[in-house]
Design a protein around this motif. Sequence first.
Motif, PDB file in Angstrom:
ATOM      1  N   SER A  53       0.817  -1.213   0.000  1.00 42.34           N
ATOM      2  CA  SER A  53       0.000   0.000   0.000  1.00 42.34           C
ATOM      3  C   SER A  53       0.846   1.258   0.000  1.00 42.34           C
ATOM      4  O   SER A  53       0.346   2.354  -0.262  1.00 42.34           O
ATOM      5  CB  SER A  53      -0.899   0.015   1.237  1.00 42.34           C
ATOM      6  N   GLY A  54       2.129   1.085   0.344  1.00 38.02           N
ATOM      7  CA  GLY A  54       3.014   2.240   0.469  1.00 38.02           C
ATOM      8  C   GLY A  54       3.218   2.669   1.908  1.00 38.02           C
ATOM      9  O   GLY A  54       4.028   3.572   2.163  1.00 38.02           O
ATOM     10  N   ASN A  55       2.478   2.066   2.830  1.00 39.28           N
ATOM     11  CA  ASN A  55       2.699   2.384   4.240  1.00 39.28           C
ATOM     12  C   ASN A  55       4.119   1.985   4.644  1.00 39.28           C
ATOM     13  O   ASN A  55       4.602   0.919   4.269  1.00 39.28           O
ATOM     14  CB  ASN A  55       1.696   1.644   5.118  1.00 39.28           C
ATOM     15  N   THR A  56       4.738   2.856   5.397  1.00 41.58           N
ATOM     16  CA  THR A  56       6.132   2.629   5.764  1.00 41.58           C
ATOM     17  C   THR A  56       6.299   2.516   7.278  1.00 41.58           C
ATOM     18  O   THR A  56       5.507   3.061   8.049  1.00 41.58           O
ATOM     19  CB  THR A  56       7.019   3.773   5.246  1.00 41.58           C
ATOM     20  N   TYR A  57       7.348   1.809   7.657  1.00 46.97           N
ATOM     21  CA  TYR A  57       7.652   1.595   9.067  1.00 46.97           C
ATOM     22  C   TYR A  57       9.157   1.731   9.237  1.00 46.97           C
ATOM     23  O   TYR A  57       9.923   1.275   8.391  1.00 46.97           O
ATOM     24  CB  TYR A  57       7.209   0.191   9.505  1.00 46.97           C
ATOM     25  N   TYR A  58       9.559   2.347  10.342  1.00 52.23           N
ATOM     26  CA  TYR A  58      10.977   2.580  10.595  1.00 52.23           C
ATOM     27  C   TYR A  58      11.336   2.195  12.024  1.00 52.23           C
ATOM     28  O   TYR A  58      10.534   2.381  12.945  1.00 52.23           O
ATOM     29  CB  TYR A  58      11.319   4.057  10.376  1.00 52.23           C
ATOM     30  N   ALA A  59      12.565   1.724  12.180  1.00 55.69           N
ATOM     31  CA  ALA A  59      13.099   1.608  13.525  1.00 55.69           C
ATOM     32  C   ALA A  59      13.229   3.015  14.083  1.00 55.69           C
ATOM     33  O   ALA A  59      13.541   3.958  13.344  1.00 55.69           O
ATOM     34  CB  ALA A  59      14.454   0.919  13.494  1.00 55.69           C
ATOM     35  N   ASP A  60      12.971   3.161  15.356  1.00 50.42           N
ATOM     36  CA  ASP A  60      12.970   4.502  15.952  1.00 50.42           C
ATOM     37  C   ASP A  60      14.262   5.254  15.678  1.00 50.42           C
ATOM     38  O   ASP A  60      14.263   6.463  15.420  1.00 50.42           O
ATOM     39  CB  ASP A  60      12.736   4.394  17.459  1.00 50.42           C
TER      40      ASP A  60
END
Length: 124
Positions: A53-60
């Motif tokens: 979907s293009g949703n992104t997630y990152y390590a803090d």
Amino acid sequence: VQLQASGGGLVQAGGSLRLSCAASGRTFSAYVVGWFRQAPGKEREFAAAIRRSGNTYYADSKKGRFTISRDNAKNTVYLLMNSLKPEDTAVYYCAADQSVIMSSMTSSQYWNYWGQGTLVTVSS
């Protein structure tokens, strides 16, 4: 799916690099794709992931410096890394999976497909 990571190299602290993860397979767009890194003597750690979907997630620790993006037409996911620090030195791996969920994606054991890794060295 087969993954090929590239774009690593030697860069000075404060510089930028863009890593690429090229994938084979017609259903690449259905996969979640992530980037992990492993420094010498350390465990592999999650950096970022992007859903179809293009949703992104990152390590803090990567928020604000790393940007993950994907181009499904090119079967490629990118990781743009800015303001690089010597502690960013590691082998960077891309990974893919069709069903990894958000609560599990930071753990490498939940990703089924891996690229060969590309070395990033940041000099001080």
